[in-house]
Design a protein around this motif. Structure first.
Motif, mmCIF file in Angstrom:
data_model
loop_
_atom_site.group_PDB
_atom_site.id
_atom_site.type_symbol
_atom_site.label_atom_id
_atom_site.label_comp_id
_atom_site.label_asym_id
_atom_site.label_seq_id
_atom_site.Cartn_x
_atom_site.Cartn_y
_atom_site.Cartn_z
ATOM 1 N N VAL A 192 -2.332 0.315 -5.033
ATOM 2 C CA VAL A 192 -2.906 -0.162 -6.294
ATOM 3 C C VAL A 192 -2.497 0.817 -7.393
ATOM 4 C CG1 VAL A 192 -4.995 -0.745 -7.563
ATOM 5 C CG2 VAL A 192 -4.858 -1.237 -5.101
ATOM 6 N N PHE A 193 -1.702 0.330 -8.349
ATOM 7 C CA PHE A 193 -1.248 1.140 -9.476
ATOM 8 C C PHE A 193 -2.031 0.744 -10.725
ATOM 9 C CE2 PHE A 193 2.265 1.085 -6.556
ATOM 10 C CZ PHE A 193 2.889 2.315 -6.685
ATOM 11 N N MET A 194 -2.450 1.744 -11.501
ATOM 12 C CA MET A 194 -2.997 1.506 -12.826
ATOM 13 C C MET A 194 -1.902 1.853 -13.826
ATOM 14 S SD MET A 194 -5.923 0.385 -12.007
ATOM 15 C CE MET A 194 -6.625 0.188 -13.649
ATOM 16 N N SER A 234 -1.303 -4.457 -7.892
ATOM 17 C CA SER A 234 -1.570 -4.286 -6.466
ATOM 18 C C SER A 234 -0.447 -4.929 -5.663
ATOM 19 C CB SER A 234 -2.912 -4.910 -6.083
ATOM 20 O OG SER A 234 -2.931 -6.286 -6.389
ATOM 21 N N LEU A 235 -0.094 -4.303 -4.549
ATOM 22 C CA LEU A 235 0.981 -4.822 -3.716
ATOM 23 C C LEU A 235 0.797 -4.410 -2.268
ATOM 24 C CD1 LEU A 235 3.118 -2.232 -3.147
ATOM 25 C CD2 LEU A 235 3.511 -2.584 -5.575
ATOM 26 N N THR A 236 1.457 -5.137 -1.396
ATOM 27 C CA THR A 236 1.445 -4.850 0.024
ATOM 28 C C THR A 236 2.861 -4.511 0.459
ATOM 29 O OG1 THR A 236 -0.357 -6.428 0.358
ATOM 30 C CG2 THR A 236 0.855 -5.723 2.311
ATOM 31 N N THR A 237 3.011 -3.414 1.208
ATOM 32 C CA THR A 237 4.335 -2.958 1.588
ATOM 33 C C THR A 237 4.333 -2.420 3.010
ATOM 34 O OG1 THR A 237 6.108 -1.381 1.064
ATOM 35 C CG2 THR A 237 3.869 -0.696 0.598
ATOM 36 N N ALA A 238 5.516 -2.399 3.607
ATOM 37 C CA ALA A 238 5.657 -1.800 4.921
ATOM 38 C C ALA A 238 5.459 -0.294 4.812
ATOM 39 C CB ALA A 238 7.046 -2.111 5.491
ATOM 40 N N ASP A 239 4.887 0.302 5.845
ATOM 41 C CA ASP A 239 4.614 1.739 5.859
ATOM 42 C C ASP A 239 5.882 2.496 6.222
ATOM 43 O OD1 ASP A 239 3.590 4.231 5.954
ATOM 44 O OD2 ASP A 239 2.201 3.901 7.615
ATOM 45 N N LYS A 240 6.679 2.794 5.207
ATOM 46 C CA LYS A 240 7.894 3.571 5.433
ATOM 47 C C LYS A 240 8.133 4.467 4.226
ATOM 48 C CE LYS A 240 10.973 -0.212 3.950
ATOM 49 N NZ LYS A 240 12.125 -1.048 4.373
ATOM 50 N N PRO A 292 12.996 -3.966 -0.183
ATOM 51 C CA PRO A 292 12.740 -4.304 1.221
ATOM 52 C C PRO A 292 11.395 -3.758 1.707
ATOM 53 C CG PRO A 292 14.985 -3.479 0.935
ATOM 54 C CD PRO A 292 14.269 -3.243 -0.355
ATOM 55 N N GLY A 293 10.630 -4.612 2.375
ATOM 56 C CA GLY A 293 9.339 -4.203 2.936
ATOM 57 C C GLY A 293 8.142 -4.633 2.123
ATOM 58 N N ILE A 294 8.356 -5.021 0.857
ATOM 59 C CA ILE A 294 7.243 -5.449 0.005
ATOM 60 C C ILE A 294 7.069 -6.976 0.126
ATOM 61 C CG2 ILE A 294 6.404 -5.650 -2.368
ATOM 62 C CD1 ILE A 294 7.635 -2.995 -2.969
ATOM 63 N N THR A 295 5.877 -7.410 0.428
ATOM 64 C CA THR A 295 5.627 -8.835 0.686
ATOM 65 C C THR A 295 4.726 -9.497 -0.346
ATOM 66 O OG1 THR A 295 3.788 -8.236 2.155
ATOM 67 C CG2 THR A 295 5.956 -8.542 3.171
ATOM 68 N N CYS A 296 3.933 -8.735 -1.075
ATOM 69 C CA CYS A 296 2.978 -9.343 -2.015
ATOM 70 C C CYS A 296 2.790 -8.440 -3.220
ATOM 71 C CB CYS A 296 1.632 -9.573 -1.304
ATOM 72 S SG CYS A 296 0.375 -10.309 -2.367
ATOM 73 N N VAL A 297 2.840 -9.025 -4.436
ATOM 74 C CA VAL A 297 2.651 -8.277 -5.683
ATOM 75 C C VAL A 297 1.738 -9.073 -6.597
ATOM 76 C CG1 VAL A 297 3.758 -7.262 -7.709
ATOM 77 C CG2 VAL A 297 4.945 -7.239 -5.501
ATOM 78 N N ASN A 298 0.737 -8.417 -7.175
ATOM 79 C CA ASN A 298 -0.209 -9.086 -8.084
ATOM 80 C C ASN A 298 -0.478 -8.212 -9.294
ATOM 81 O OD1 ASN A 298 -0.907 -11.538 -6.603
ATOM 82 N ND2 ASN A 298 -1.865 -10.163 -5.118
ATOM 83 N N PHE A 299 -0.435 -8.835 -10.501
ATOM 84 C CA PHE A 299 -0.829 -8.181 -11.737
ATOM 85 C C PHE A 299 -2.207 -8.678 -12.120
ATOM 86 C CE2 PHE A 299 3.592 -6.947 -12.651
ATOM 87 C CZ PHE A 299 3.365 -5.707 -13.240
ATOM 88 N N ASN A 300 -3.130 -7.743 -12.363
ATOM 89 C CA ASN A 300 -4.499 -8.111 -12.789
ATOM 90 C C ASN A 300 -4.799 -7.398 -14.093
ATOM 91 O OD1 ASN A 300 -5.041 -9.596 -10.343
ATOM 92 N ND2 ASN A 300 -5.268 -7.620 -9.321
#
Length: 221
Positions: free
Chosen positions: A190-192, A148-154, A212-220
């Motif tokens: 959210v990528f599987m 899962s990650l958070t990115t700018a809408d571009k 550029p534009g990605i602020t948060c990345v998590n592996f679960n």
């Protein structure tokens, strides 16, 4: 000569056998799934039945070949199979699905001509090949991991992320994208994915964060 009820049984049987293989492809989110395989199988069966009926109606009057019409299915299905093949960088995907469509057309032709045993055996072998051998091919991969990650809408972000994952040999199975309620200009993805055992999650995280534009990345896992 085929009677109406026998034709109906053959069409129904071809849809069941085609759907059996298509269900496995659908479960793995492939380009050609349940409906496509059923349609290919039914269409092939119908063409085979037509070949037999046309030959029966002109038998003795001409040197007609009952297999000529059905033979076009084998070559024609290649166009449909090509639509399921996609090239992503140096990786080609969809070859197995294209092959399953080609085999399903053969199953439909076999049912349409009355070779039920061959159709059943082929369906069984194909299903076992798609399920059992897939597990063997994926033995070097971990269980499904959620990224899962958070990115700018571009535009172009998904492509950049996919390129990074491809460099590490990570296979994408599914992806979901939604807007964040608090910030309208940011997206949550959210990528599987399947991650090779030798790949370190921290390395992938740092590589994705460099985009550029990605602020948060998590592996679960």
């Amino acid at each position: 000569m085929l009677v109406e009820w026998e034709m109906a049984i053959r069409l129904l049987l071809s849809s069941i056998l085609g759907g059996f293989i298509g269900y496995e492809r659908e479960a793995h989110h492939k380009a050609a799934g349940l409906r496509t395989h059923i349609l290919v199988s039914i269409g092939s069966c119908l063409i085979m039945i037509l070949s037999i009926k046309i030959y029966s109606s002109v038998q003795g009057f001409t040197n007609a070949d009952p297999a000529r019409l059905a033979a076009q299915v084998v070559s024609g299905i290649g166009f449909l199979g090509a639509g399921s093949i996609m090239k992503e960088g140096s990786t080609v995907k969809g070859l197995t699905t294209a092959a399953s469509l080609w085999v399903v057309s053969g199953v439909g032709l076999a049912v349409g001509s009355g070779y039920y045993m061959g159709a059943f055996m082929t369906t069984g072998f194909v299903f076992l090949t798609l399920t059992i051998l897939a597990r063997i091919e994926n033995k070097d991969h971990k269980c499904l991991v959620e990224l899962s990650l958070t990115t700018a809408d571009k535009p172009g972000q998904v492509g950049k992320i996919g390129s990074i994952l491809g460099l590490y040999g990570i296979q994408i199975r599914d992806v979901k994208i939604k807007e964040q309620e608090q910030e309208q200009d940011r997206l949550e993805m959210v990528f599987m994915v399947y991650v090779p055992r030798q790949v370190q999650g921290n390395d992938v995280t740092l590589a994705i964060l460099d985009i550029p534009g990605i602020t948060c990345v998590n592996f679960n896992s």
